[in-house]
Design an enzyme around this catalytic site. Structure first.
Site, PDB file in Angstrom:
ATOM      1  N   SER A 155       0.842  -1.193   0.000  1.00 11.87           N
ATOM      2  CA  SER A 155       0.000   0.000   0.000  1.00 11.87           C
ATOM      3  C   SER A 155       0.883   1.251   0.000  1.00 11.87           C
ATOM      4  O   SER A 155       1.672   1.445  -0.914  1.00 11.87           O
ATOM      5  CB  SER A 155      -0.968  -0.049   1.188  1.00 11.87           C
ATOM      6  OG  SER A 155      -2.022   0.858   1.045  1.00 11.87           O
ATOM      7  N   ASP A 207      -9.778  -5.212  -4.907  1.00 11.81           N
ATOM      8  CA  ASP A 207      -9.284  -4.209  -3.964  1.00 11.81           C
ATOM      9  C   ASP A 207     -10.229  -3.001  -3.955  1.00 11.81           C
ATOM     10  O   ASP A 207     -10.453  -2.362  -4.978  1.00 11.81           O
ATOM     11  CB  ASP A 207      -7.879  -3.773  -4.382  1.00 11.81           C
ATOM     12  CG  ASP A 207      -7.143  -2.982  -3.309  1.00 11.81           C
ATOM     13  OD1 ASP A 207      -7.795  -2.210  -2.587  1.00 11.81           O
ATOM     14  OD2 ASP A 207      -5.914  -3.131  -3.220  1.00 11.81           O
ATOM     15  N   HIS A 250      -7.182  -6.001  -0.585  1.00 12.20           N
ATOM     16  CA  HIS A 250      -6.042  -5.136  -0.288  1.00 12.20           C
ATOM     17  C   HIS A 250      -4.963  -5.860   0.535  1.00 12.20           C
ATOM     18  O   HIS A 250      -4.175  -5.227   1.211  1.00 12.20           O
ATOM     19  CB  HIS A 250      -6.527  -3.888   0.444  1.00 12.20           C
ATOM     20  CG  HIS A 250      -5.577  -2.729   0.374  1.00 12.20           C
ATOM     21  ND1 HIS A 250      -5.201  -2.133  -0.811  1.00 12.20           N
ATOM     22  CD2 HIS A 250      -4.913  -2.057   1.358  1.00 12.20           C
ATOM     23  CE1 HIS A 250      -4.357  -1.153  -0.559  1.00 12.20           C
ATOM     24  NE2 HIS A 250      -4.153  -1.089   0.744  1.00 12.20           N
TER      25      HIS A 250
END
Length: 222
Positions: free
Chosen positions: A110, A173, A200
């Site tokens: 991320s 996601d 995610h």
């Protein structure tokens, strides 16, 4: 990107600076380690790091799995500025405290994925693994304030500074659209590993990550 979902069990979610680093401080010169060094860059808000997402699982897997425990070591540390992830704080921390160098493989998740790609713009590393990565601020104020998106990407420098690049993308996601992840992988000229039902990467088990790293390092050393 806020990646604060905390989890400790569950199923699978299936220095040598480059020319671009002119003016930055020199990292210590190193010789190749006996085990391949992996450095994890976490997502935004992921502290304590061992309780977040797949990070603690990864550490345990590397320490105990017969396939990996003699080949790899993992640097897993809580990061400063965990809720803003500012580039001006994170990249010096990775360089000066975690000692990521040309023998290191960076694993970024991320916001950490963005950071590891920016790091590879400035410094040589062996490879980068971009998990749920993105190349713009996604319209998010916190991402905009982090400093990573104030300038264009130098993809040529990233490719020059890495032996390999792998992107892991969840088609489902809800934080980073799959189109953005695919675009980032294409611009990086990275191998793209997609998970059709993946999100995610909050769930702990992520065996595919180590399988791909093992494969990449075996290929680069042959």
């Amino acid at each position: 990107m806020q990646s604060t979902k905390m989890s400790t069990n569950g199923g699978a979610n299936t220095p040598k600076p480059s020319a671009a680093a002119a003016g930055t401080s020199q990292r210590r010169s190193t010789t190749p380690p006996l085990t391949q060094k992996l450095v994890l860059l976490p997502g935004m808000g992921c502290t304590p790091v061992r309780s977040a997402n797949f990070y603690g699982w990864l550490e345990r897997a590397i320490e105990t799995d017969e396939r990996w425990k003699t080949k790899f070591s993992l640097t897993l540390r809580d990061f400063p500025d965990p809720h803003q992830c500012r580039e001006s704080i994170w990249l010096p921390f990775v360089r000066d405290e975690l000692h990521a160098d040309e023998h290191s493989i960076l694993i970024g998740h991320s916001s950490g994925a963005v950071a590891c790609a920016r790091y590879a713009e400035k410094y040589k590393v062996k490879g980068i693994c971009v998990v749920a990565g993105y190349d713009d601020d996604l319209g998010d104020a916190a991402e905009k304030a982090s400093g990573y998106f104030d300038r264009a990407w130098d993809y040529d420098a990233i490719r020059e500074n890495t032996e390999f690049r792998i992107c892991f993308a969840g088609v489902k996601d809800h934080l980073v659209p799959i189109e953005v992840q695919r675009r980032f992988a294409k611009n990086l000229e990275a191998k793209l590993v997609e998970f059709p039902k993946g999100g995610h990467f909050f769930s702990p088990t992520f065996e595919e990550l180590m399988v791909e790293i093992d494969r990449a390092t075996s290929s680069s050393s042959s």
